[in-house]
Design a protein around this motif. Structure first.
Motif, PDB file in Angstrom:
ATOM      1  N   ILE A  32       0.856  -1.186   0.000  1.00 50.37           N
ATOM      2  CA  ILE A  32       0.000   0.000   0.000  1.00 50.37           C
ATOM      3  C   ILE A  32       0.889   1.232   0.000  1.00 50.37           C
ATOM      4  CG2 ILE A  32      -1.503   1.416   1.451  1.00 50.37           C
ATOM      5  CD1 ILE A  32      -3.210  -0.891   1.994  1.00 50.37           C
ATOM      6  N   MET A  33       0.611   2.121  -0.943  1.00 46.54           N
ATOM      7  CA  MET A  33       1.321   3.389  -1.035  1.00 46.54           C
ATOM      8  C   MET A  33       0.284   4.506  -1.005  1.00 46.54           C
ATOM      9  SD  MET A  33       4.161   2.380  -3.957  1.00 46.54           S
ATOM     10  CE  MET A  33       5.287   3.722  -3.548  1.00 46.54           C
ATOM     11  N   HIS A 217      -1.458  -1.146  -4.137  1.00 46.20           N
ATOM     12  CA  HIS A 217      -2.694  -0.389  -3.992  1.00 46.20           C
ATOM     13  C   HIS A 217      -2.368   1.042  -3.572  1.00 46.20           C
ATOM     14  CE1 HIS A 217      -4.630  -4.360  -3.980  1.00 46.20           C
ATOM     15  NE2 HIS A 217      -3.719  -4.697  -3.082  1.00 46.20           N
ATOM     16  N   VAL A 218      -3.119   1.985  -4.097  1.00 43.79           N
ATOM     17  CA  VAL A 218      -2.956   3.391  -3.715  1.00 43.79           C
ATOM     18  C   VAL A 218      -4.084   3.761  -2.764  1.00 43.79           C
ATOM     19  CG1 VAL A 218      -2.840   5.776  -4.504  1.00 43.79           C
ATOM     20  CG2 VAL A 218      -1.869   3.949  -5.915  1.00 43.79           C
ATOM     21  N   LEU A 219      -3.710   4.212  -1.560  1.00 47.11           N
ATOM     22  CA  LEU A 219      -4.679   4.646  -0.558  1.00 47.11           C
ATOM     23  C   LEU A 219      -4.652   6.163  -0.492  1.00 47.11           C
ATOM     24  CD1 LEU A 219      -6.604   3.452   1.667  1.00 47.11           C
ATOM     25  CD2 LEU A 219      -4.738   3.804   3.273  1.00 47.11           C
ATOM     26  N   SER A 220      -5.800   6.764  -0.645  1.00 49.67           N
ATOM     27  CA  SER A 220      -5.901   8.220  -0.601  1.00 49.67           C
ATOM     28  C   SER A 220      -7.273   8.587  -0.051  1.00 49.67           C
ATOM     29  CB  SER A 220      -5.712   8.822  -1.997  1.00 49.67           C
ATOM     30  OG  SER A 220      -5.827  10.236  -1.965  1.00 49.67           O
ATOM     31  N   LYS A 226      -6.808   3.031  -6.466  1.00 45.46           N
ATOM     32  CA  LYS A 226      -6.291   2.329  -7.654  1.00 45.46           C
ATOM     33  C   LYS A 226      -5.467   1.138  -7.208  1.00 45.46           C
ATOM     34  CE  LYS A 226      -3.956   2.945 -12.107  1.00 45.46           C
ATOM     35  NZ  LYS A 226      -3.374   3.894 -13.065  1.00 45.46           N
ATOM     36  N   SER A 227      -5.534   0.052  -7.969  1.00 45.05           N
ATOM     37  CA  SER A 227      -4.730  -1.143  -7.709  1.00 45.05           C
ATOM     38  C   SER A 227      -4.069  -1.588  -9.003  1.00 45.05           C
ATOM     39  CB  SER A 227      -5.606  -2.278  -7.157  1.00 45.05           C
ATOM     40  OG  SER A 227      -6.189  -1.922  -5.928  1.00 45.05           O
ATOM     41  N   GLY A 228      -2.937  -2.236  -8.876  1.00 43.22           N
ATOM     42  CA  GLY A 228      -2.232  -2.734 -10.048  1.00 43.22           C
ATOM     43  C   GLY A 228      -1.101  -3.647  -9.639  1.00 43.22           C
ATOM     44  N   GLY A 229      -0.241  -3.937 -10.588  1.00 43.67           N
ATOM     45  CA  GLY A 229       0.913  -4.780 -10.323  1.00 43.67           C
ATOM     46  C   GLY A 229       2.095  -3.953  -9.858  1.00 43.67           C
ATOM     47  N   PRO A 230       3.275  -4.571  -9.759  1.00 42.39           N
ATOM     48  CA  PRO A 230       4.479  -3.857  -9.306  1.00 42.39           C
ATOM     49  C   PRO A 230       4.797  -2.615 -10.127  1.00 42.39           C
ATOM     50  CG  PRO A 230       4.862  -6.219  -9.355  1.00 42.39           C
ATOM     51  CD  PRO A 230       3.535  -5.997 -10.012  1.00 42.39           C
ATOM     52  N   LEU A 236       4.150   5.565  -9.743  1.00 38.42           N
ATOM     53  CA  LEU A 236       4.021   6.533  -8.652  1.00 38.42           C
ATOM     54  C   LEU A 236       5.345   7.214  -8.367  1.00 38.42           C
ATOM     55  CD1 LEU A 236       1.784   4.422  -6.255  1.00 38.42           C
ATOM     56  CD2 LEU A 236       1.067   6.445  -7.541  1.00 38.42           C
ATOM     57  N   GLU A 237       6.433   6.454  -8.412  1.00 39.42           N
ATOM     58  CA  GLU A 237       7.761   7.010  -8.171  1.00 39.42           C
ATOM     59  C   GLU A 237       8.093   8.075  -9.208  1.00 39.42           C
ATOM     60  OE1 GLU A 237      11.506   6.802  -5.940  1.00 39.42           O
ATOM     61  OE2 GLU A 237       9.516   5.980  -5.568  1.00 39.42           O
ATOM     62  N   LYS A 238       7.616   7.864 -10.415  1.00 38.77           N
ATOM     63  CA  LYS A 238       7.928   8.784 -11.509  1.00 38.77           C
ATOM     64  C   LYS A 238       6.998   9.993 -11.535  1.00 38.77           C
ATOM     65  CE  LYS A 238       8.323   8.887 -16.574  1.00 38.77           C
ATOM     66  NZ  LYS A 238       8.196   8.080 -17.833  1.00 38.77           N
TER      67      LYS A 238
END
Length: 249
Positions: A32-33, A217-220, A226-230, A236-238
């Motif tokens: 989770i990010m 998964h993106v928690l906001s 939003k969910s996805g793979g690696p 997100l980093e970019k």
């Protein structure tokens, strides 16, 4: 392994979680990010049963049991482990005694016999060697006078000894140098298997280079948007969270 449905929770009367839905199958590691204040740590504390975190709606199923109906110590012996973002100090509580007591509590819950001090020392030293920890850390009070990296290593030692079914890692990578980050990651990876799942909470994609998740998964705003793979972590980093938050609004 873990199924969260429409989870709402408050802290000090303030709504933090606003309908979290998440399923982590047995044997999978999910990450989770999310931006600061999005509810990431709150989610881990709710799952662990920390005082002051009130669930107002929703359900959490762990295996085939209602996790929210269990006391924190019941969750722990059932196999839920929380690694804190900022591990607490326990003055006057010896690290070795603390760890052996926790381990024997879990063993009793599983119907296994307790281990004595000598058996524990042999087991602990083997785990500590892998984590590059000195034997002296067993003689000290829990986390007292430990550096940030030593505290995180001590958390990983606990996890390695307890062998949980579900590990909740709340920004365990915070404050770690590259070598310590790899040691923490290696501990998690060594436990991966059909009977182990993990929820890794992190701000940084660098941890996920070492612990490759099955899903991100993106928690906001207290919910997963939003969910996805690696590859989602790399995105997100970019690019940050702005575009994803805008699309979910």
């Amino acid at each position: 392994m873990l199924k969260i449905e429409n989870l709402h929770a408050t802290v000090d009367g303030k709504q933090i979680l606003n309908g979290v839905n998440l399923t982590i199958p047995a044997g999978e590691v999910h990450a989770i990010m999310g931006p600061n204040g999005s509810g990431k740590s709150t989610l881990s504390y709710v799952l662990a049963g920390r005082d002051g975190y009130e669930v107002t709606e929703g359900s959490v199923t762990f295996g085939d049991v209602d996790l929210l109906a269990m006391e924190p110590e019941e969750r722990a012996v059932a196999g839920v482990f929380l690694a804190f973002q900022a591990p607490v100090e326990l003055p006057g509580v010896g690290n070795a005694n603390f760890l052996r007591t926790a381990l024997n509590a879990v063993r009793r819950a599983k119907g296994e016999g307790e281990i004595d001090a000598m058996q524990f020392l042999k087991l602990a030293r083997a785990r500590m060697k892998v984590l590059n920890m000195s034997d002296d850390m067993l003689k000290r009070p829990v986390n007292v006078g430990f550096s940030g990296g030593e505290k995180k290593r001590n958390e990983m030692l606990q996890m390695a000894l307890l062998s949980p079914r579900l590990a909740l890692l709340d920004e365990t990578d915070s404050g770690l140098d590259i070598d310590a980050l790899k040691l923490v990651s290696d501990t998690v990876n060594s436990l991966r298997g059909p009977d182990f799942s993990a929820l890794v909470i992190t701000h940084y994609q660098r941890l996920l280079n070492h612990i490759v998740p099955d899903a991100v998964h993106v928690l906001s705003g207290g919910r997963i948007i939003k969910s996805g793979g690696p590859e989602l972590a790399q995105e997100l980093e970019k690019s940050g969270y702005g575009a994803i938050q805008a699309a979910a609004a």
